[in-house]
Design a protein around this motif. Structure first.
Motif, PDB file in Angstrom:
ATOM      1  N   ALA A 233       0.831  -1.200   0.000  1.00  0.00           N
ATOM      2  CA  ALA A 233       0.000   0.000   0.000  1.00  0.00           C
ATOM      3  C   ALA A 233       0.870   1.255   0.000  1.00  0.00           C
ATOM      4  O   ALA A 233       0.573   2.231  -0.703  1.00  0.00           O
ATOM      5  CB  ALA A 233      -0.923   0.001   1.217  1.00  0.00           C
ATOM      6  N   LEU A 234       1.962   1.215   0.781  1.00  0.00           N
ATOM      7  CA  LEU A 234       2.879   2.349   0.843  1.00  0.00           C
ATOM      8  C   LEU A 234       3.496   2.628  -0.520  1.00  0.00           C
ATOM      9  O   LEU A 234       3.522   3.773  -0.984  1.00  0.00           O
ATOM     10  CB  LEU A 234       3.967   2.077   1.883  1.00  0.00           C
ATOM     11  N   ARG A 235       3.982   1.575  -1.170  1.00  0.00           N
ATOM     12  CA  ARG A 235       4.601   1.750  -2.493  1.00  0.00           C
ATOM     13  C   ARG A 235       3.593   2.302  -3.495  1.00  0.00           C
ATOM     14  O   ARG A 235       3.916   3.194  -4.291  1.00  0.00           O
ATOM     15  CB  ARG A 235       5.166   0.422  -2.994  1.00  0.00           C
ATOM     16  N   THR A 236       2.372   1.786  -3.443  1.00  0.00           N
ATOM     17  CA  THR A 236       1.339   2.247  -4.378  1.00  0.00           C
ATOM     18  C   THR A 236       1.048   3.730  -4.196  1.00  0.00           C
ATOM     19  O   THR A 236       0.980   4.488  -5.171  1.00  0.00           O
ATOM     20  CB  THR A 236       0.047   1.436  -4.183  1.00  0.00           C
ATOM     21  N   LEU A 237       0.879   4.160  -2.945  1.00  0.00           N
ATOM     22  CA  LEU A 237       0.558   5.556  -2.679  1.00  0.00           C
ATOM     23  C   LEU A 237       1.721   6.487  -3.030  1.00  0.00           C
ATOM     24  O   LEU A 237       1.510   7.604  -3.513  1.00  0.00           O
ATOM     25  CB  LEU A 237       0.155   5.727  -1.217  1.00  0.00           C
ATOM     26  N   LEU A 238       2.937   6.013  -2.800  1.00  0.00           N
ATOM     27  CA  LEU A 238       4.105   6.826  -3.163  1.00  0.00           C
ATOM     28  C   LEU A 238       4.236   6.955  -4.677  1.00  0.00           C
ATOM     29  O   LEU A 238       4.599   8.022  -5.196  1.00  0.00           O
ATOM     30  CB  LEU A 238       5.376   6.223  -2.564  1.00  0.00           C
ATOM     31  N   VAL A 239       3.935   5.872  -5.391  1.00  0.00           N
ATOM     32  CA  VAL A 239       3.961   5.932  -6.859  1.00  0.00           C
ATOM     33  C   VAL A 239       2.891   6.894  -7.368  1.00  0.00           C
ATOM     34  O   VAL A 239       3.144   7.709  -8.264  1.00  0.00           O
ATOM     35  CB  VAL A 239       3.755   4.520  -7.463  1.00  0.00           C
ATOM     36  N   ILE A 240       1.681   6.812  -6.792  1.00  0.00           N
ATOM     37  CA  ILE A 240       0.609   7.731  -7.182  1.00  0.00           C
ATOM     38  C   ILE A 240       1.031   9.181  -6.926  1.00  0.00           C
ATOM     39  O   ILE A 240       0.832  10.064  -7.773  1.00  0.00           O
ATOM     40  CB  ILE A 240      -0.691   7.411  -6.402  1.00  0.00           C
TER      41      ILE A 240
END
Length: 550
Positions: A233-240
């Protein structure tokens, strides 16, 4: 069955709830200062319309950044920071942080710098992000889970009341009148008056923090349960976040290019805003798909109801702000009354007041009363709220005659409340479909019918925030506060969807740009349909425990 006869019934902590909703009132009242701040900045610094909208952009982006920072800290430390502090202290810290933002704004006003003012507003909103991350689940937890969304409605209703009377009180404080304020008055406003305004706002933040922090009726709300790392979830939000930066930097840079034609610029900006919208929507949908296949590493986002709810909050905030932000321009068109700036004000007041009408009505179930009395109040309360909005505008010297027949829309909303019967999933479906219908009616007509149809968007939005929140965090357990932070992040929709509709209006015209709310309400209705099945498969009765299953 009467609530009190249920074995799992939890009585409402009215002492704590009263204190907490007082803080909700301060949020609404303080936010009213922006109604003076935005036009003041536009005229003081000779800004164009887009640049003046940076005030809203800074505000809504801060919600996203604040909630993201909380999540990053929790992921790195393995502890929920809000849970560790306790919900009570988290709200107090947020209020004090907002007070710091007010101080920064005072310094910026004295330095006569627009960028500094945006920075101050950004800090104020960062504090709001922390406050709301704690306040939403806290409000739900102060009583029976089955009526948790009604308590959130109560807080929202008090907040809306503060927002409605705030501009009048601010106008009285600065100009000695609640009548329409002219551009010349704003331009001539002494800086010392603005300093006094934000000094008062900072003092109110501190007073609210003291009221809540010193109250013995409000429980600490501490949760010492460790949380699992949510690396995916952290990686996804940082990518977004990174992709949004890639989009917004060139978007702002287009305003430095004075050589390209205006049409070319508007097309380019629209595509960039569509890209920003796509990044969020596609990112969340891919997360939903991935988390359903392998939940490990997704934290709160392993729950499909939360991911669907995140997108719903994004769309809900976006459509609410988009309608409110574009109504003024619509009403200035010949087909919609050709109202002058001074005559637009009561219509805008009615749109935001429509949110208060629904939230006051939705809050009725927060109180332990006989069912027959609740049914009666469901009819009476909206009419009282409608009368209050008209009365407030009348006292302010505004013409309310064009709004009298809007009571028909209010009566239709009352009927919808009886159909929904305080069931969150059904509420989302019914009010979502109503939103689609009213926006299409507005698109296909002109004049008073269309104006009332678009104003009714406020009635449709009014009950959605607590319903989405209640359904999205149902069954999250120890992930509840983390999930709340994710939902608060999605207030970002208010910084993307309104300017997207604004750019679309430059191409299609302001009337047909209201096709954007149609798509937004379509998803909100779909959310109400989908989330019932999602919760049912988890053994959760969304009509009884969706308010906050722990």
């Amino acid at each position: 069955m009467n609530q009190a006869s249920r074995k799992d019934f939890v009585p409402t902590n009215y002492g704590a709830l009263t204190t907490l909703v007082t803080v909700f009132f301060f949020w609404g009242f303080i936010a009213a200062g922006n109604s003076i701040f935005i036009p003041f900045c536009k005229h003081r610094f000779a800004l164009d319309q887009f640049q003046s909208q940076l005030v809203d952009f800074a505000f809504y982006t801060a919600y996203y950044v604040g909630a993201l920072v909380l999540f990053v800290i929790g992921s790195v430390s393995g502890k929920d920071l809000v849970g560790k502090w306790g919900l009570k202290k988290s709200i107090v810290f947020g209020l004090l942080f907002s007070a710091l933002g007010a101080a920064v704004m005072i310094i910026a006003v004295n330095a006569n710098t627009f960028a500094g003012m945006l920075g101050g507003l950004f800090i104020v909103a960062l504090g709001f992000s922390l406050q709301q991350t704690g306040a939403q689940p806290f409000t739900i937890a102060l009583g029976d889970p089955a009526t948790g969304n009604s308590r959130v409605n109560l807080g929202g209703g008090v907040n809306s009341f503060g927002t409605m009377i705030g501009p009048l009180l601010v106008a009285f404080a600065l100009f000695g009148t609640a009548a329409n304020i002219t551009d010349d008055q704003i331009i001539a406003l002494p800086l010392s008056k603005v300093v006094i305004l934000y000094s008062a706002i900072g003092a109110l933040f501190i007073a609210a923090a003291a009221l809540l922090g010193l109250s013995k009726k409000v429980p600490a709300g501490i949760s010492d349960e460790p949380i699992e790392h949510a690396n995916k979830a952290l990686r996804t939000l940082l990518v977004i976040t990174g992709l949004l930066l890639v989009v917004f930097v060139p978007l702002f840079n287009t305003y430095r290019n004075a050589e390209a034609s205006s049409h070319q610029l508007e097309i380019e900006r629209m595509y960039l805003l569509f890209a920003a919208l796509s990044i969020v929507v596609v990112g969340l949908l891919l997360s939903y798909r991935s988390a359903t296949k392998a939940a490990e590493g997704w934290g709160a986002m392993r729950y499909p109801q939360l991911v669907l709810g995140m997108l719903a909050i994004f769309v809900y905030v976006g459509v609410e702000v988009a309608i409110g932000s574009n109504l003024s321009e619509l009403l200035r068109q010949k087909e919609f009354g050709e109202y002058s700036a001074s005559h637009v004000a009561p219509f805008i007041s009615m749109f935001w007041g429509s949110l208060m009408i629904g939230r006051w009505t939705g809050a009725i179930n927060a109180f332990d009363m006989q069912r027959s009395i609740k049914k009666l109040l469901t009819f009476v309360v909206p009419l009282i709220a409608f009368s209050l909005i008209l009365g407030t505008n009348f006292v302010a010297g505004k013409d309310v005659q064009p709004l009298l027949w809007y009571i028909i829309c209010v009566l239709l909303q009352i009927a919808a409340f009886y159909v929904c019967d305080d069931k969150p999933a059904r509420t989302m479906l019914v009010f979502g479909i109503a939103g689609i219908a009213t926006m299409l009616l507005g698109l296909l007509t002109t004049g008073t019918v269309a104006v009332y149809a678009f104003l009714s968007g406020g009635l449709c939005c009014s009950i959605m925030w607590p319903s989405i929140f209640a359904l999205a965090i149902a069954g999250l357990g120890k992930y509840t506060t983390q999930g709340s932070a994710f939902l608060i992040m999605m207030i970002l929709g208010g910084g993307i969807i309104p300017p997207l509709q604004g750019k679309l209006s430059d191409i299609l015209g302001i009337h047909y740009s209201f096709i954007v709310p149609v798509f937004c309400f379509s998803y909100l209705a779909l959310f109400g349909f989908l989330v019932r099945g999602v919760l049912s498969r988890q053994g959760i009765d969304c009509d009884q425990t969706a308010a906050a299953a722990h």
